[in-house]
Enzyme design. Structure first.
Site, PDB file in Angstrom:
ATOM      1  N   SER A 125     -12.533 -32.958  16.914  1.00  0.00           N
ATOM      2  CA  SER A 125     -12.027 -33.579  15.688  1.00  0.00           C
ATOM      3  C   SER A 125     -11.446 -34.951  16.030  1.00  0.00           C
ATOM      4  O   SER A 125     -12.158 -35.786  16.587  1.00  0.00           O
ATOM      5  CB  SER A 125     -11.015 -32.633  15.032  1.00  0.00           C
ATOM      6  OG  SER A 125     -10.548 -33.154  13.832  1.00  0.00           O
TER       7      SER A 125
ATOM      8  N   HIS B  40     -15.516 -33.336  13.287  1.00  0.00           N
ATOM      9  CA  HIS B  40     -14.916 -33.687  11.984  1.00  0.00           C
ATOM     10  C   HIS B  40     -14.711 -35.188  11.961  1.00  0.00           C
ATOM     11  O   HIS B  40     -13.664 -35.680  12.365  1.00  0.00           O
ATOM     12  CB  HIS B  40     -13.553 -33.030  11.790  1.00  0.00           C
ATOM     13  CG  HIS B  40     -13.546 -31.557  12.049  1.00  0.00           C
ATOM     14  ND1 HIS B  40     -12.454 -30.912  12.535  1.00  0.00           N
ATOM     15  CD2 HIS B  40     -14.497 -30.609  11.881  1.00  0.00           C
ATOM     16  CE1 HIS B  40     -12.719 -29.618  12.662  1.00  0.00           C
ATOM     17  NE2 HIS B  40     -13.972 -29.413  12.277  1.00  0.00           N
TER      18      HIS B  40
ATOM     19  N   ASP C   8      -9.384 -25.540  14.165  1.00  0.00           N
ATOM     20  CA  ASP C   8     -10.791 -25.149  14.061  1.00  0.00           C
ATOM     21  C   ASP C   8     -11.352 -24.910  15.462  1.00  0.00           C
ATOM     22  O   ASP C   8     -11.045 -25.652  16.396  1.00  0.00           O
ATOM     23  CB  ASP C   8     -11.578 -26.246  13.335  1.00  0.00           C
ATOM     24  CG  ASP C   8     -12.964 -25.778  12.932  1.00  0.00           C
ATOM     25  OD1 ASP C   8     -13.149 -24.555  12.747  1.00  0.00           O
ATOM     26  OD2 ASP C   8     -13.859 -26.631  12.780  1.00  0.00           O
TER      27      ASP C   8
END
Lengths: 194, 275
Positions: free
Chosen positions: A17, A44, A137
């Site tokens: 991310s 992400h 995540d």
């Protein structure tokens, strides 16, 4: 035999991310075009421009980098980036499928979705890597990978731009490897040829 | 044998049972998504095992309907992929305007956000009163939500941005009334859409269409089922009509592809040939 070579591993999955672009440059940049495993990546990255991240990394790296297409069959030496706004899944027949199911961990694509489906598909043949990022995540997915006998790698949180994703992952399971980003390409090469 | 392998066995048995008892065939759905959805439904249910669930589901229609709602629920957004809607305005609408009246099929409409988006676009482009839209889904619970046309107000900011970058010509708030934390779509829009139950796996088409939209539905199907559904669309789409699929979907390699050309690059807007 659909697997490449005699190695025990068949695919690498990566979740990243915050700080992802730089981290992926270092990780993928450390691999040769002949890298014997396919690599699937959930990043992400707030980008409406479909394909942007894949094009950028493809220019920079020796391995081929592309945005994943529906029903694409994964091949060695290629890194597949999940398209923005889609979950990316790995099916048991070695093909990629996409979904627009609701975000998981506020994320779509979500690393948990990729990791869990890839763990199902590849079992002990999977290497899963959690890199820098905010949020959590990838943690639940990493647990699924470990439960199926896969190998788990987490970037050393102290070495990460954002430490909560790797910290969370290392709290959920005891990863097989915790190491600085710079050393992960070498590990992936070593595991792939094992 | 570990729990997960057992779950996989139970899953196959359950799907087979559902097909035999209720005629809903999920064997041609992509496995990863289907399994995730059933798993999600299962962990939120009171059943101890999937076998327990199966015993009940095969005997009790309501229990089956609960599962069916869980595994066929697709999500929908307003003006998802704004460049697609912009391309619709530029490449599809000019052709539709040459007809006195057009029929549109929105297949797999889920909770209806995209059907409303399309209706808004058609109204703005001079098609008001000149079209009928059939919006269908397999899942009756989401269809009811679509009919109600009530959406969370917190989504409206994002939808407004999508609407504007998709070429919206008015103020998006003209199309709904805010009440508490909900947005209620303008009744005039709702009246232009016929929401109906339809199962792409087994049902046939219903009449000649000028435009068919089915975005991000086929990605849940295996190739055999994709082919079936595309054949169904081809069968009811008029020559010169348009077929829109999701941006990560493609007609490449599909049997009907030779009769279609992509009119907006990368936007997955296909036009059927007259030949």
């Amino acid at each position: 035999m659909d697997r490449k070579g005699n190695g025990r591993f068949r695919a690498v999955v990566i979740g990243v991310s915050t700080g992802g672009v730089e981290a992926l440059k270092i990780l993928l940049g450390g691999l040769q075009a002949s890298y014997p495993l396919p690599i699937l990546i959930v990043a992400h990255i707030a980008s409406e421009a479909s394909n942007g991240l894949a094009l950028l990394l493809d220019d920079f790296c020796s391995v081929r980098v592309k945005e994943a297409d529906e029903l694409e069959e994964i091949v060695p030496g290629t890194a597949y980036i999940a398209p923005p706004n889609y979950h990316m899944q790995l099916e048991r027949d070695g093909k990629i499928t996409l979904s627009v199911d609701p975000p998981v961990n506020f994320a779509r694509p979500s690393a948990d979705v990729l990791f869990e489906t890839a763990a199902d598909a590849m079992g002990a043949g999977l290497i899963a890597v959690v890199l820098t990022g905010a949020g959590s995540d990838g943690s639940i997915g990493l647990k699924a990978v470990a439960a199926k006998g896969g190998t788990t790698v987490v970037q050393c949180p102290m070495n990460a731009v954002a430490d909560s994703m790797p910290k969370s992952a290392a709290a959920v399971i005891k990863p097989d490897y915790v190491m600085p980003l710079e050393r992960i390409p070498e590990l992936l090469i070593q595991l792939a040829w094992e | 044998m570990d729990q997960d392998e057992l779950f996989d066995i139970e899953l196959r048995l359950l799907l087979s049972g559902i097909n035999q008892a209720y005629g809903y065939d999920f064997t041609d759905y992509s496995e990863a998504s289907l399994k995730r959805r059933i798993m999600h439904w299962f962990v939120n249910s009171d059943y101890a095992t999937l076998s327990d669930a199966q015993a009940r589901i095969l005997r009790d229609r309501d229990a089956f309907e609960s599962l069916l709602r869980g595994i066929t629920v697709n999500v929908s957004e307003m003006f998802r992929d704004p460049p697609f809607f912009k391309a619709m305005r530029e490449t599809v609408i000019p052709h539709l305007l040459t007809y006195p009246f057009v029929k549109i099929w929105h297949a797999g409409c889920a909770t209806g956000e995209e059907a409303y988006s399309t209706a808004i676009l058609l109204n703005e482009e001079g098609m008001a009163g000149r079209f009928r839209m059939y919006a269908t889904d397999i899942n009756n619970a989401v269809l009811q939500k679509a009919r109600d046309g009530i959406f969370p107000l917190k989504e409206m900011q994002r939808y407004t941005r999508n609407y504007q970058s998709g070429g919206g010509k008015k103020s998006f708030s003209d199309y709904y009334t805010a009440r508490y934390d909900h947005a209620i779509m303008m009744p005039a829009l709702r009246e232009q859409i016929v929401f109906a139950s339809h199962n792409l796996v087994v049902d046939s088409d219903f009449g000649e269409m000028h435009l068919i939209l089915c975005r991000n539905v086929l990605i849940y199907f295996k190739p055999t089922l994709k082919e079936r559904v595309l054949f169904l669309f081809d069968n009811c789409l008029l020559p010169g009509g348009f077929l829109c699929i999701g941006l990560k979907e493609s007609l490449e390699g599909r049997k009907i592809a030779s009769r279609y050309s992509e009119v907006a690059p990368k936007m997955r807007i296909y036009r059927k040939s007259y030949g």
